[in-house]
Motif scaffolding. Structure first.
Motif, PDB file in Angstrom:
ATOM      1  N   UNK A 288       0.856  -1.180   0.000  1.00  0.00           N
ATOM      2  CA  UNK A 288       0.000   0.000   0.000  1.00  0.00           C
ATOM      3  C   UNK A 288       0.899   1.239   0.000  1.00  0.00           C
ATOM      4  N   UNK A 289       0.335   2.450  -0.155  1.00  0.00           N
ATOM      5  CA  UNK A 289       1.173   3.653  -0.272  1.00  0.00           C
ATOM      6  C   UNK A 289       2.125   3.899   0.892  1.00  0.00           C
ATOM      7  N   UNK A 290       1.856   3.347   2.069  1.00  0.00           N
ATOM      8  CA  UNK A 290       2.792   3.502   3.179  1.00  0.00           C
ATOM      9  C   UNK A 290       4.022   2.623   3.069  1.00  0.00           C
ATOM     10  N   UNK A 291       3.978   1.618   2.185  1.00  0.00           N
ATOM     11  CA  UNK A 291       5.118   0.707   1.993  1.00  0.00           C
ATOM     12  C   UNK A 291       5.708   0.801   0.596  1.00  0.00           C
ATOM     13  N   UNK A 292       5.111   1.613  -0.265  1.00  0.00           N
ATOM     14  CA  UNK A 292       5.575   1.751  -1.642  1.00  0.00           C
ATOM     15  C   UNK A 292       5.691   3.245  -1.950  1.00  0.00           C
ATOM     16  N   UNK A 293       6.913   3.705  -2.179  1.00  0.00           N
ATOM     17  CA  UNK A 293       7.156   5.132  -2.417  1.00  0.00           C
ATOM     18  C   UNK A 293       7.803   5.327  -3.784  1.00  0.00           C
ATOM     19  N   UNK A 294       7.663   6.537  -4.297  1.00  0.00           N
ATOM     20  CA  UNK A 294       8.285   6.924  -5.561  1.00  0.00           C
ATOM     21  C   UNK A 294       9.079   8.197  -5.304  1.00  0.00           C
ATOM     22  N   UNK A 295      10.314   8.226  -5.755  1.00  0.00           N
ATOM     23  CA  UNK A 295      11.171   9.371  -5.492  1.00  0.00           C
ATOM     24  C   UNK A 295      11.313  10.222  -6.743  1.00  0.00           C
ATOM     25  N   UNK A 296      11.683  11.480  -6.541  1.00  0.00           N
ATOM     26  CA  UNK A 296      11.855  12.390  -7.679  1.00  0.00           C
ATOM     27  C   UNK A 296      13.084  12.040  -8.497  1.00  0.00           C
ATOM     28  N   UNK A 297      13.911  11.126  -8.001  1.00  0.00           N
ATOM     29  CA  UNK A 297      15.043  10.623  -8.782  1.00  0.00           C
ATOM     30  C   UNK A 297      14.676   9.346  -9.532  1.00  0.00           C
ATOM     31  N   UNK A 298      13.352   9.099  -9.653  1.00  0.00           N
ATOM     32  CA  UNK A 298      12.802   7.999 -10.473  1.00  0.00           C
ATOM     33  C   UNK A 298      13.002   6.618  -9.874  1.00  0.00           C
ATOM     34  N   UNK A 299      13.130   6.518  -8.551  1.00  0.00           N
ATOM     35  CA  UNK A 299      13.254   5.230  -7.894  1.00  0.00           C
ATOM     36  C   UNK A 299      11.904   4.796  -7.321  1.00  0.00           C
ATOM     37  N   UNK A 300      11.661   3.483  -7.349  1.00  0.00           N
ATOM     38  CA  UNK A 300      10.505   2.876  -6.693  1.00  0.00           C
ATOM     39  C   UNK A 300      11.023   2.198  -5.429  1.00  0.00           C
ATOM     40  N   UNK A 301      10.577   2.659  -4.264  1.00  0.00           N
ATOM     41  CA  UNK A 301      11.104   2.185  -2.983  1.00  0.00           C
ATOM     42  C   UNK A 301      10.109   1.221  -2.337  1.00  0.00           C
ATOM     43  N   UNK A 302      10.569   0.028  -2.005  1.00  0.00           N
ATOM     44  CA  UNK A 302       9.754  -1.007  -1.365  1.00  0.00           C
ATOM     45  C   UNK A 302      10.199  -1.162   0.085  1.00  0.00           C
ATOM     46  N   UNK A 303       9.243  -1.006   1.019  1.00  0.00           N
ATOM     47  CA  UNK A 303       9.542  -1.092   2.446  1.00  0.00           C
ATOM     48  C   UNK A 303       8.709  -2.177   3.123  1.00  0.00           C
ATOM     49  N   UNK A 304       9.083  -2.510   4.361  1.00  0.00           N
ATOM     50  CA  UNK A 304       8.258  -3.287   5.289  1.00  0.00           C
ATOM     51  C   UNK A 304       7.826  -4.640   4.736  1.00  0.00           C
ATOM     52  N   UNK A 305       8.694  -5.624   4.877  1.00  0.00           N
ATOM     53  CA  UNK A 305       8.427  -6.961   4.333  1.00  0.00           C
ATOM     54  C   UNK A 305       7.836  -7.902   5.366  1.00  0.00           C
ATOM     55  N   UNK A 306       7.187  -7.368   6.407  1.00  0.00           N
ATOM     56  CA  UNK A 306       6.636  -8.224   7.446  1.00  0.00           C
ATOM     57  C   UNK A 306       5.546  -9.157   6.970  1.00  0.00           C
ATOM     58  N   UNK A 307       4.775  -8.722   5.976  1.00  0.00           N
ATOM     59  CA  UNK A 307       3.691  -9.545   5.439  1.00  0.00           C
ATOM     60  C   UNK A 307       4.130 -10.071   4.070  1.00  0.00           C
ATOM     61  N   UNK A 308       5.014 -11.070   4.096  1.00  0.00           N
ATOM     62  CA  UNK A 308       5.516 -11.704   2.876  1.00  0.00           C
ATOM     63  C   UNK A 308       5.279 -13.204   2.977  1.00  0.00           C
TER      64      UNK A 308
END
Length: 436
Positions: A288-308
């Protein structure tokens, strides 16, 4: 799914603790739900039966929020089971949010001292005890190691495991009682609840989450522009995960980017999910948006792998086969795969009826344009067909589907023209036909 965690309490909950908690739950439930007996008929008269049912499910989500983190997370997981629960109920459960006030700075300082002991002053040069993010299980703090390296510390809330185990123990007991009621006969209540409890408790296992983050980082390195923070093992503890600190994360960053960049974000995010689903079988289910971010340097950031979750090789291949045949519009094959992957076909199941209607759904969906196709609409109709025809999906298969449903609104917002089926093709070919 592993659920091994370091215990905050002393063994399983006692009878007195269970009785007191049960009494509290009954009281909160009465205060929250009894008014529905009055407002429900009023809503039904004014707006119809469907509106009344949605009103009741809305009060259910209010109840779960009031009962605390175990019930919020349980509701989030149960909301994925559209094959056994009404769609309107699942829609309401999907609105549950894990928003909890952070620990006070003085309490966070105490907890970090408990977790690291004498090492806290030698390992860290600086810690910001005011959390930069907070959820029901943990808060995140910015820190600097003695080496000068900046890290994010995901610190588990004190006592949270005992509270959640107590509540989930009660949930299991109640599930065992209601499973025998006539309206629920034939529904895998105990199996669904057991899978839900395992998913919730798995999020308490920080050793497991640290390993999951490291694995996702390695496996998603092949996807352009995807960034999973590096775990810092020497600073991890059973109740705290130390990882690379990623600065300036902002949920609104993508809105400030060009349409071309947003389309790249959408393609990279979808490709990352497909790589998990079809190639590796190890899936982050909570992007969800709290675990998936997009940066102005064109990176897709994936966080919080507790529910995998890790798919079995059999289900990974079946899942890939389903999407591959869906991409070419082979409805008969897709319908057969759904039955083959199911946990149970009830004795009174209408198998021919399900196969015909499922095949028709795939053929109708295949003809839709990228703008018209909706994974949520497709999954909702598929699960409704399963529920009405007596086909129970395997719990293992629900979670990867959840990963797609969670990310779809974000992808659609980034690129309304995103073609989910077309973007899946190259990854499907890689996952289905190349050696692993």
């Amino acid at each position: 799914m592993s659920t091994r965690v370091e215990r905050d309490g002393d063994g399983p909950p006692g009878s007195l603790a269970l009785a007191l908690r049960l009494g509290g739950i009954v009281l909160i439930a009465a205060v929250t739900l009894v008014p529905v007996l009055v407002t429900g008929p009023v809503v039904a008269l004014a707006r119809g039966g469907e509106a009344a049912r949605r009103h009741a499910w809305s009060r259910l989500t209010t109840l779960l929020t009031r009962l605390g983190p175990a019930f919020v997370k349980a509701g989030q997981v149960l909301g994925t089971r559209r094959d056994v629960l009404p769609a309107a109920m699942c829609d309401e459960l999907a609105t549950l949010r894990d928003a909890v006030a952070p620990l006070p700075a003085w309490r966070a300082r105490e907890v970090l001292a408990e977790v690291y002991g004498d090492e806290v002053d030698t390992l860290f040069a600086e810690v910001d005890y005011a959390a930069v993010a907070s959820g029901s299980i943990a808060g995140v703090h910015r820190a600097r190691l003695a080496s000068g390296r900046e890290v994010a510390l995901k610190l588990r809330r004190p006592g949270i495991e005992r509270v959640m185990r107590l509540d989930l123990h009660l949930v299991r007991r109640v599930a065992g009682l209601v499973a025998g009621l006539p309206p629920l006969r034939g529904v895998p209540v105990v199996e669904v609840v057991d899978a839900m409890c395992a998913a919730v408790l798995g999020q308490l296992d920080f050793d497991r989450e640290a390993a999951s983050l490291a694995r996702l980082r390695a496996e998603l390195a092949v996807v352009p522009r995807v960034w999973v923070p590096r775990v810092v093992p020497e600073a991890c503890r059973p109740r705290c995960i130390a990882m690379e600190f990623i600065p300036d994360l902002d949920v609104d960053a993508a809105a400030r980017c060009s349409p071309a960049a947003r389309r790249k974000f959408a393609a990279s995010g979808l490709t990352a999910i497909y790589e998990m689903l079809f190639v590796n079988g190890f899936v982050h289910c909570d992007l969800h948006p709290g675990n998936l971010y997009f940066t102005e340097s064109a990176q897709v950031v994936v966080l919080d792998a507790g529910f995998s979750v890790q798919l079995s090789e059999r289900l990974r291949l079946l899942f890939a086969d389903f999407f591959l045949n869906m991409a070419i519009g082979d409805g008969d094959k897709c319908a057969a795969i759904v039955v083959e992957s199911s946990a149970e076909v009830r004795p009174d199941a209408d198998l021919p009826g399900f196969l015909d209607r499922m095949a028709d759904l795939v053929r109708r969906s295949h003809k839709l344009s990228a703008r018209e196709f909706s994974l949520m609409a497709f999954a909702t109709e598929m699960f409704d067909l399963q529920r009405r025809h007596g086909i129970h999906a395997a719990s293992e298969l629900i979670f990867p589907l959840l990963s797609l449903l969670v990310i779809e609104p974000t992808i659609r917002e980034l690129d309304p023209q995103a073609d989910f089926q077309e973007l899946a093709r190259p990854v499907l070919m890689k996952g289905r036909f190349s050696s692993r």
